[in-house]
Structures are given as C-alpha cells and as structure tokens.
Design an enzyme around this catalytic site. Structure first.
Site, PDB file in Angstrom:
ATOM      1  N   GLY A   1       5.522   5.722 -18.157  1.00 57.91           N
ATOM      2  CA  GLY A   1       5.547   4.385 -17.553  1.00 57.91           C
ATOM      3  C   GLY A   1       4.836   4.333 -16.210  1.00 57.91           C
ATOM      4  O   GLY A   1       5.071   3.425 -15.406  1.00 57.91           O
TER       5      GLY A   1
ATOM      6  N   VAL B   1       0.858  -1.198   0.000  1.00 53.99           N
ATOM      7  CA  VAL B   1       0.000   0.000   0.000  1.00 53.99           C
ATOM      8  C   VAL B   1       0.884   1.235   0.000  1.00 53.99           C
ATOM      9  O   VAL B   1       1.708   1.424   0.899  1.00 53.99           O
ATOM     10  CB  VAL B   1      -0.921   0.047   1.243  1.00 53.99           C
ATOM     11  CG1 VAL B   1      -1.862   1.251   1.144  1.00 53.99           C
ATOM     12  CG2 VAL B   1      -1.712  -1.228   1.382  1.00 53.99           C
TER      13      VAL B   1
ATOM     14  N   LYS C   1      -5.790  -1.684  -2.439  1.00 55.94           N
ATOM     15  CA  LYS C   1      -5.105  -1.044  -1.308  1.00 55.94           C
ATOM     16  C   LYS C   1      -6.115  -0.653  -0.222  1.00 55.94           C
ATOM     17  O   LYS C   1      -5.829  -0.775   0.972  1.00 55.94           O
ATOM     18  CB  LYS C   1      -4.338   0.175  -1.807  1.00 55.94           C
ATOM     19  CG  LYS C   1      -3.180  -0.209  -2.737  1.00 55.94           C
ATOM     20  CD  LYS C   1      -2.654   0.988  -3.506  1.00 55.94           C
ATOM     21  CE  LYS C   1      -1.507   0.602  -4.419  1.00 55.94           C
ATOM     22  NZ  LYS C   1      -1.172   1.651  -5.390  1.00 55.94           N
TER      23      LYS C   1
HETATM   24  N1  HSE Z   1      -0.139   1.448 -10.367  1.00 53.62           N
HETATM   25  C1  HSE Z   1       0.183   1.868  -9.046  1.00 53.62           C
HETATM   26  C2  HSE Z   1      -0.023   3.371  -8.920  1.00 53.62           C
HETATM   27  C3  HSE Z   1       1.616   1.477  -8.707  1.00 53.62           C
HETATM   28  O1  HSE Z   1      -0.241   4.046  -9.940  1.00 53.62           O
HETATM   29  O2  HSE Z   1      -0.011   3.880  -7.820  1.00 53.62           O
HETATM   30  C4  HSE Z   1       1.903   1.418  -7.244  1.00 53.62           C
HETATM   31  O3  HSE Z   1       1.132   0.499  -6.558  1.00 53.62           O
END
Ligand code: HSE
Ligand code: NDP
Length: 446
Positions: free
Chosen positions: A188, A133, A206
């Site tokens: 990315g 998290v 989360k």
């Molecule tokens: N895809 C997630 C975000 C990565 O954008 O926060 C971290 O858990």
C-alpha cells in the site's frame, strides 16, 4: 481559574491521515488544550461516504457531507481530502471566513499555492502545510522560521517514500524493478495513481514547495524538471553498487551562482541569480548520508551559508506519522488565534528566475556499449571534448558479448546538461557505438 477559550476545528477528510488526526484531537484533547491555550473542539468531519469503513472508529454524529455549514462556523479548517477540487474551493471559503487553514495537500499547493496564500494574506489568516512535504519530518517550519535568517544554497533529498522503497529493495535485495514495485503496491505504499510516485510527480510537487520556501520565490510544479524511476533497471543499480554508488530519486533545489560570484570570491552578496528545481534518479556515493536512507523513509539535506549542512530524516508518509505534522500546525494556528494579530504570509520577495534544465551543471556517468577496436576510446573522448564535456574517469568492462562489444563507463566533471545531451546524441550516431545504455547524474559530494 480562568475559563479556556474554545476554538472550533473543522476536519475535511477522514482517510489515512484525517482519521488519525480526528482520533488524536479527541483522545489528547486536554494535552492539546494545554499546549494551544484553547480547547480544540472537533466540530465535524467532512467525508464522501457516511457509511464507509474507516481505519479509526469515529463518532458517527461528527461525520457530515455538508461542507459549507461545517466550514462556516470554524476557527481552524484542516483539509485532508487531497486533490484539486473541491479542496481548493473549501480552503478559499475557509480563508474568506477568517479561519486558519492546515493542509497536507502538496498537489494543490504546488499548483494553486499563490492563490491560497494571497487569499490568506487578505484576511490576515494563515495556510500551514508541514504535512505536505516529507510526512512527519519537520522541514517546512525549519525552512520558513528557523533558517529565515540564513541563506539557503541547496536542498536535496529523498522526498518520495514509495520510490525509495523500490530502489532500496533493488539495491539491497537484487530485486527487479517489477518485483520491487509489486511489493510496494501490495504494502500500500504507492498512491492510488502509481504514476504520481513512479514518474516523479509527487516528488516534484514537494520540490516546488521546498524551493518556494527556501528561495523566497513562487515555484510551481510546472517549473520543476522531472524524470521518474521508470528508466532505472536492475543492471544500472548493480553497476552503481559495484562503483560505490546507490541510485536514489532525488529532489534538488539549487541556487545558481554565476561565475562573477565565484565561490572563491567569498560569501554570495545577493540572493543569487536564479534557481534550479529538478527531480530525477541520480547516483549518490555510498558514503553520503542519503545513501543510508532505506525503505520508505525520507531525508532532506539542506545546505545553507551560515548553518552549513543539515539533515532531516524520518517517516515521509503514513497516517499516524503525518497526523503529527498536521497537529503541530493546528496547535500553532490555535496559539495565533489566542494571541491575536495577523498571520505571517509566504515570502516571495526574491522572485528569482528559474533556470532551464539545459543550463544546469552536474556530473554524469555515461554507460555505452562500443565495438572493442583500436581507436574507439579516442573517438569517444573526442566527441566529449568537442562539446566541452571533460572526462574525469573511464572504466572499460570486459567484453560483454560474442561480437566483441565492450562496456565503457565514463565519469565526467561538472558539465552543462545541454552539452551532455548533445554529447549523447553524437555518441549514438557513431558506428562504433552500439548503444548509450544509461546516463545518470551524480549528486552530492562523497
Ligand atoms: N506517495 C507518497 C510517497 C506519500 O511515496 O512518499 C507521501 O507523500
Ligand atoms: P485518503 O484518500 O485516505 O482520504 C481522503 C479523505 O477525504 C476521505 O475520508 C474521503 O472521504 C475524503 N474526501 C475526498 N474527497 C471528498 C469530497 N469530494 N467530499 C468529501 N470528502 C472527500 O487521503 P490521505 O489521508 O492519504 O491524504 C490526505 C492528504 O494528505 C492528501 O492531500 C495527501 O497528499 C496528504 N498526505 C498524505 C500522506 C499519507 O501518508 N497518506 C502523507 C503526506 C501527505 P471518504 O472516506 O468518505 O471517501
């Protein structure tokens, strides 16, 4: 000088996070040994492709595709592969062999967490997941340990960095959703499957983990009400901006108190009656600390009975940042190995029921396009009052098209979600209403 014990560490995965964990384990081995009370020997690194180009150059002799052998001899297993399988099977095998497990796999924990915690309990081992998290931000341990003597009332925050980046660029730079999403993709920031971020699945995973910890209750991803940011347009962001708000994708975990335990009755006397866990784009006052969480950062606001409001802020993702959280868990697991004794399991003693979204109350902003005629405002107000939705503010914007359409923005007092949805349906059925263009919840006191 006494000989330091050596603990064997198996690393499953050498991607963005795993490669950085491996590098730090190798480069900081003396410091980590001092802090752990044992030397942490990186016994091997499980990958799919032994020849793949990696962010970090890793000793080729450590790479392996043989999971079973690697796990069998390990004292601590770090799982950074992601996904359900084979991660779940490998973690269960590690626990069954008595190893402590450290993972950042929120998807797995939000679905199979109880099975893994139960397996750990049976052998007195631990499953630690600070990285799962909000990346680098210490939030799991504060909820589990530092606030274990307090009663958490509410957690709400920004736990997905890529959607925060998109909404922030729309808010601060006036970009369209498509433009902001393209930049986030080029940088990315989005997961390989972008729907995990955009449709709120990552944030919901989360939220499930945070709610489980905060309310001592097993909460799975299926218990989380979820909306993504797909419905948020540049117009909505601009309207929110003008009205003194910012739109953020929020995870909200809340203890629901019935009227018999009204706030003026003083402290809540039990764990509360139920909990609500939800993820959606919401309006936050620009004065609220969460409004100034920019870019890909995360922030989690925790409100607890004794401690009051606390805010945790920082990098919610990134290989090296997340590696920090992983290594904290590794050092802690190593200390337990050295000290002996069984690991402390997950607390699910409260086992509170989860409230359906229809029974949740919050404030709303409803934006509707209406015919600019006498009596329309009264008709609209009547629809709200018949369904028990109390109006707090009304703003009528200038006529928005040649047909004499006006835009009304109605702010409500706290109302139940089911009453609000019934109100929206009734408004849409009115001849004088062209469309309900947006409905946004308002979270957080100004
Ligand atoms: N895809 C997630 C975000 C990565 O954008 O926060 C971290 O858990
Ligand atoms: P990556 O996709 O970058 O890396 C995954 C690694 O696991 C790769 O090295 C891959 O091997 C290996 N792997 C995957 N499947 C298998 C398999 N079946 N057998 C053997 N090896 C396998 O993931 P991340 O490092 O980004 O994330 C790891 C975990 O951490 C995830 O659970 C993620 O949700 C979590 N996390 C990630 C954050 C981030 O910022 N990236 C932040 C917080 C949590 P190979 O290289 O050979 O393909």
């Amino acid at each position: 000088m006494t000989q330091q014990r050596t603990l064997r560490v198996a690393l499953l995965g050498a991607g963005s996070v795993g490669s950085q964990v491996a590098r730090l384990l190798l480069e900081h081995s003396d410091e980590l040994a001092d802090r752990s009370g044992a030397r942490l020997e990186l016994a091997g690194i499980l990958v799919r492709d032994l020849e793949a180009q990696r962010d970090v150059e890793l000793p080729a002799e450590l790479l392996t595709t043989q999971a079973d052998e690697l796990i069998a001899g390990a004292d601590i297993v770090i799982e950074l592969m992601g996904g359900m399988e084979p991660a779940r099977t490998h973690i269960l095998a590690a626990l069954q062999s008595g190893a402590d497990v450290v993972t950042g796999n929120k998807a797995l924990l939000a679905t199979h967490g109880p099975e893994l915690y139960e397996a750990a309990d049976q052998v007195g081992a631990t499953v630690s997941y600070e990285a799962a998290v909000a990346g680098a931000i210490p939030i799991v341990r504060p909820l589990r340990d530092s606030l274990a003597g307090d009663r958490i009332m509410r957690i709400f925050g920004i736990v997905n960095g890529s959607t925060n980046y998109i909404l922030d660029r729309m808010d601060r730079d006036g970009l369209s959703a498509e433009e902001a999403q393209q930049i986030a993709t080029d940088l990315g920031y989005l997961e390989a499957d972008p729907t995990l971020d955009l449709e709120g699945f990552d944030a919901a995973q989360k939220a499930a983990i945070l709610a489980s910890l905060a309310f001592h209750t097993p909460v799975s991803i299926d218990d989380v009400y979820r909306e993504g940011i797909g419905s948020v347009t540049a117009d909505m962001i601009a309207d929110a901006h003008r009205a003194g708000y910012v739109i953020k994708l929020l995870a909200v975990c809340e203890r629901m108190i019935t009227s018999s335990k009204a706030p003026d009755a003083g402290a809540v006397t039990a764990d509360g009656d139920a909990i609500s866990v939800r993820v959606y784009p919401a309006l936050i006052s620009r004065e609220h600390p969460l409004a100034s969480v920019h870019g890909g950062n995360n922030a989690v606001f925790v409100e607890s009975e004794a401690a009051g409001p606390l805010m945790f802020y920082g990098a919610g993702a990134g290989g090296i940042q997340t590696a920090s959280a992983v290594l904290g868990d590794v050092v802690s697991a190593a200390r337990r190995h050295i000290a002996g004794g069984v690991g402390v399991g997950e607390s699910t003693r409260a086992n509170l029921p989860i409230t359906p979204i229809g029974q949740v109350t919050t404030r709303y902003h409803i934006t509707i396009e209406v015919a600019d005629q006498p009596g329309v405002l009264a008709t609209v107000a009547g629809i709200l009052s018949e369904r028990g939705v109390s109006v707090a503010t009304v703003e009528q914007k200038a006529v928005v098209d040649a047909e004499g359409t006006a835009r009304l923005v109605i702010g409500t007092h706290s109302a139940r979600e089911d009453a609000l949805q019934a109100t929206v349906q009734a408004l849409e059925a009115l001849d004088v209403v062209e469309q309900v263009s947006s409905v946004l919840r308002v979270e957080g006191a100004a």
